[in-house]
Design a protein around this motif. Structure first.
Motif, PDB file in Angstrom:
ATOM      1  N   MET A  93       0.847  -1.233  -0.023  1.00  0.00           N
ATOM      2  CA  MET A  93      -0.013  -0.120   0.095  1.00  0.00           C
ATOM      3  C   MET A  93       0.832   1.193  -0.022  1.00  0.00           C
ATOM      4  O   MET A  93       0.449   2.233  -0.656  1.00  0.00           O
ATOM      5  CB  MET A  93      -1.043   0.006   1.252  1.00  0.00           C
ATOM      6  CG  MET A  93      -2.142  -1.013   0.995  1.00  0.00           C
ATOM      7  SD  MET A  93      -3.244  -1.050   2.497  1.00  0.00           S
ATOM      8  CE  MET A  93      -2.456  -2.353   3.303  1.00  0.00           C
ATOM      9  N   LEU A  94       2.088   1.237   0.725  1.00  0.00           N
ATOM     10  CA  LEU A  94       2.878   2.340   0.744  1.00  0.00           C
ATOM     11  C   LEU A  94       3.579   2.310  -0.611  1.00  0.00           C
ATOM     12  O   LEU A  94       3.509   3.609  -1.148  1.00  0.00           O
ATOM     13  CB  LEU A  94       4.027   1.898   1.687  1.00  0.00           C
ATOM     14  CG  LEU A  94       5.113   3.059   1.600  1.00  0.00           C
ATOM     15  CD1 LEU A  94       4.597   4.473   2.464  1.00  0.00           C
ATOM     16  CD2 LEU A  94       6.331   2.422   2.451  1.00  0.00           C
ATOM     17  N   ALA A  95       3.816   1.362  -1.523  1.00  0.00           N
ATOM     18  CA  ALA A  95       4.377   1.558  -3.099  1.00  0.00           C
ATOM     19  C   ALA A  95       3.203   2.006  -3.515  1.00  0.00           C
ATOM     20  O   ALA A  95       3.247   2.912  -4.526  1.00  0.00           O
ATOM     21  CB  ALA A  95       4.713   0.164  -3.261  1.00  0.00           C
ATOM     22  N   ALA A  96       1.680   1.453  -3.308  1.00  0.00           N
ATOM     23  CA  ALA A  96       0.781   2.344  -4.202  1.00  0.00           C
ATOM     24  C   ALA A  96       0.474   3.749  -4.160  1.00  0.00           C
ATOM     25  O   ALA A  96       0.354   4.425  -5.023  1.00  0.00           O
ATOM     26  CB  ALA A  96      -0.498   1.334  -4.131  1.00  0.00           C
ATOM     27  N   SER A  97       0.596   4.001  -2.813  1.00  0.00           N
ATOM     28  CA  SER A  97       0.514   5.475  -2.462  1.00  0.00           C
ATOM     29  C   SER A  97       1.563   6.226  -3.243  1.00  0.00           C
ATOM     30  O   SER A  97       1.172   7.477  -3.941  1.00  0.00           O
ATOM     31  CB  SER A  97       0.570   5.787  -1.016  1.00  0.00           C
ATOM     32  OG  SER A  97      -0.570   5.535  -0.414  1.00  0.00           O
ATOM     33  N   LEU A  98       3.054   5.841  -3.052  1.00  0.00           N
ATOM     34  CA  LEU A  98       4.027   6.454  -3.887  1.00  0.00           C
ATOM     35  C   LEU A  98       3.631   6.451  -5.317  1.00  0.00           C
ATOM     36  O   LEU A  98       3.898   7.627  -6.119  1.00  0.00           O
ATOM     37  CB  LEU A  98       5.310   5.903  -3.380  1.00  0.00           C
ATOM     38  CG  LEU A  98       5.703   6.207  -2.071  1.00  0.00           C
ATOM     39  CD1 LEU A  98       6.993   5.398  -1.816  1.00  0.00           C
ATOM     40  CD2 LEU A  98       5.970   7.590  -1.905  1.00  0.00           C
TER      41      LEU A  98
END
Lengths: 286, 285
Positions: free
Chosen positions: A68-73
């Motif tokens: 999810m962190l990667a998706a946000s970025l």
């Protein structure tokens, strides 16, 4: 200092103190709520767990925030990448090239675009945009749809702030450029760009902050599957969408893990702000 | 004094943006604990499936009992259970039967609902066996061709973690959450119906009540029978529908007289009209 000045100063100090305190209280609250998950799971599991299934029996539950962190970025980064050139160029068009009437009309349109609520952008994305993308590559709800909706939402921020930055350039410098007989492109690249750069980058970072924080539109169009954003067509879930989807239904460790997501998001925004501060210093001393 | 350049101001002002929801939430959680005690006030929290019905029942109850107030807040069945246990709500809304670990509470069924599988109206599929549904949701069947449809990849729509519709679905098909390979994850029923009505290759599962209502009001969706049983409200009422669930109001075992009065009202024939209007099923009383 007169009486009025002193009164104003006290008022200003109080409101600044209040604003600062509110941020600290929120931070404290988020840290307190995420504490159980941080303690019980440890930061390592929150990142090494490959998936997110926090509601099952505790022996099988997984709490991976990494995808999810990667998706946000990826979603915010993609939107910034699209909105930055568009925003800068549209500001340039308004300030340098367009006739005054058209520039004013265009500015009005951008203001309207900026005022469209995110749920409306999301609805449009879900009903019109995702079926189009779906024809290209099913299911359509995807990182790409998220990026496009976010771009639409942060474009006005980038464009209007950049326009403001260009309008506030000192008139003498521009007159000097004209007296030197510089062409328009040369003036733009050689005079305006170096002078306005800090403010233009500031506009982009503000837009990035907005893109990171945006929730509803992304929730409606990005598909919300927990997956690493390996292609533009993968459905992904951002940290903010995760909180909005599950917080109302989460208890105990699940709830606490969602707050860790919020904390992570805060850290992310903090990094963007730190970057802004660093760039500003570079400009000031470099 | 440092100069106040526009981008400084701008960058600063973006700070609290993303956290406004959390701040509001923080304020709400703090406030929800301290209700006024004057007058008769019933606090109800829990399932978002039951909440619209409970809200309507509350309104009608308030009209017939001046001075009474019914406050309904939604937040999922688990929250309903937790709030009743902690005492921060008097009544919990739970859109499933109580689990063995929840026997410390008392449930009153006010309506019945079922979960139906839905596909796009343009999808020629008329029937899916349980095995086929399991195959689709676990990613073993990826194309509609494999179950007799057109050659197109299946868009598998799943619900987000923590929702009782997901729990019930998994339990019925004997699946575990990590086994499901979803293409899209949705929050509420409306989002699911909208997604399926816009994607000719999507399949989802939603409340029968909401789905029938939307289907009769023009949404491009079709409800699929489950193991040959048609997903209609009449079938749910007969008790023959395999994926049905009770919509419950739960309390502590010894509810106070005002709470009992509200529960009695909510399970009386006076609310039948409201239940039908919401496309749920009146239980046998």
């Amino acid at each position: 200092m007169g009486q009025g000045d002193r009164l104003l100063l006290t008022l200003l100090r109080c409101s600044a103190l209040l604003a600062g305190a509110i941020v600290l209280v929120i931070l404290g609250f988020v840290v307190r709520e995420s504490w159980p998950a941080l303690q019980e799971l440890g930061t390592r599991r929150l990142f090494s767990d490959g998936s997110w299934h926090p509601a099952g029996p505790s022996s099988e539950a997984t709490y991976g925030l990494g995808p999810m962190l990667a998706a946000s970025l990826a979603a915010s980064g993609g939107a910034v990448l699209l909105a930055t050139p568009l925003g800068w160029l549209s500001a340039l068009l308004s300030v340098v090239y367009a006739p005054r009437g058209i520039a004013r009309l265009y500015r009005g349109l951008l203001l309207i675009l900026g005022g469209v609520p995110s749920v409306v952008v999301g609805f449009w994305g879900l009903v019109e945009l995702t079926p189009l993308i779906g024809r290209l590559h099913p299911p359509g709800q995807s990182l790409l749809a998220g990026i496009l909706c976010l771009t639409l939402m942060i474009l006005p921020t980038t464009a209007l702030l950049s326009e403001e930055a260009l309008r506030q350039l000192p008139a003498e410098q521009l007159k000097a450029a004209a007296l030197l007989g510089l062409s328009r492109p040369a003036t733009v690249l050689g005079v305006m760009w170096p002078l306005a750069r800090p403010a233009l980058i500031g506009a982009v970072l503000l837009a990035a902050g907005r893109a990171l924080g945006e929730t509803m539109a992304v929730l409606m169009v990005a598909g919300n599957v927990i997956a690493l954003p390996t292609s533009l067509f993968t459905p992904v879930r951002t940290l903010t969408a995760n909180i909005a989807l599950e917080l109302g239904y989460a208890l105990e460790l699940h709830r606490s893990a969602l707050f860790v997501g919020g904390l992570l998001h805060m850290a992310l925004v903090g990094c963007v702000m730190a970057l802004a501060w660093w760039l500003e210093r570079q400009e000031a001393y470099g | 004094m440092p100069e106040l350049s526009p981008q400084r101001v701008a960058v600063r002002s973006s700070w609290p943006r993303g956290f406004a929801p959390i701040a509001i939430l923080a304020a709400l959680t703090t406030l929800s604990g301290c209700g006024r005690q004057q007058g008769q006030r019933i606090t109800v929290t829990g399932s978002s499936t039951v909440a619209p019905l409970a809200t309507e029942i509350g309104k009608q109850f308030e009209q017939q009992n001046p001075g009474w107030r019914v406050d309904v807040q939604m937040g999922g069945s688990s929250r309903g259970i937790a709030d009743v246990r902690s005492g921060s709500a008097m009544v919990g809304m739970v859109s499933r039967a109580l689990k063995p670990a929840e026997r410390d509470l008392k449930a009153r069924t006010i309506a019945l609902d079922g979960i139906a599988l839905i596909v796009n109206k343009a999808n020629p599929i008329q029937n899916l066996s349980d095995a086929q549904i399991v195959g689709i949701y676990t990613g073993k069947i990826r194309n509609w061709r494999e179950v007799g449809g057109a050659a197109a990849p299946i868009t598998v729509v799943n619900k987000a973690e923590g929702r009782s519709t997901l729990e019930l679905f998994l339990e019925h098909f004997k699946l575990k959450a990590p086994q499901v390979k979803a293409s899209i994850v949705i929050g509420d029923n409306q989002q699911g119906i909208l997604t399926v009505s816009k994607d000719p290759n999507a399949i989802a599962y939603v409340s029968i009540g909401t789905a029938s209502y939307e289907a009769t009001h023009g949404a491009a969706i079709r409800l699929l029978p489950l193991e040959g049983t048609p997903p209609t409200l009449a079938v749910v009422q007969s008790g023959r529908y395999p994926l049905a669930r009770p919509l419950n109001l739960v309390t502590r075992p010894d509810p106070t007289p005002p709470v009992r009065r509200f529960l009695d009202y909510a399970s009386s024939p006076q609310v039948d009209g409201l239940i039908n209007k919401q496309f749920f099923v009146v239980p046998r009383r």
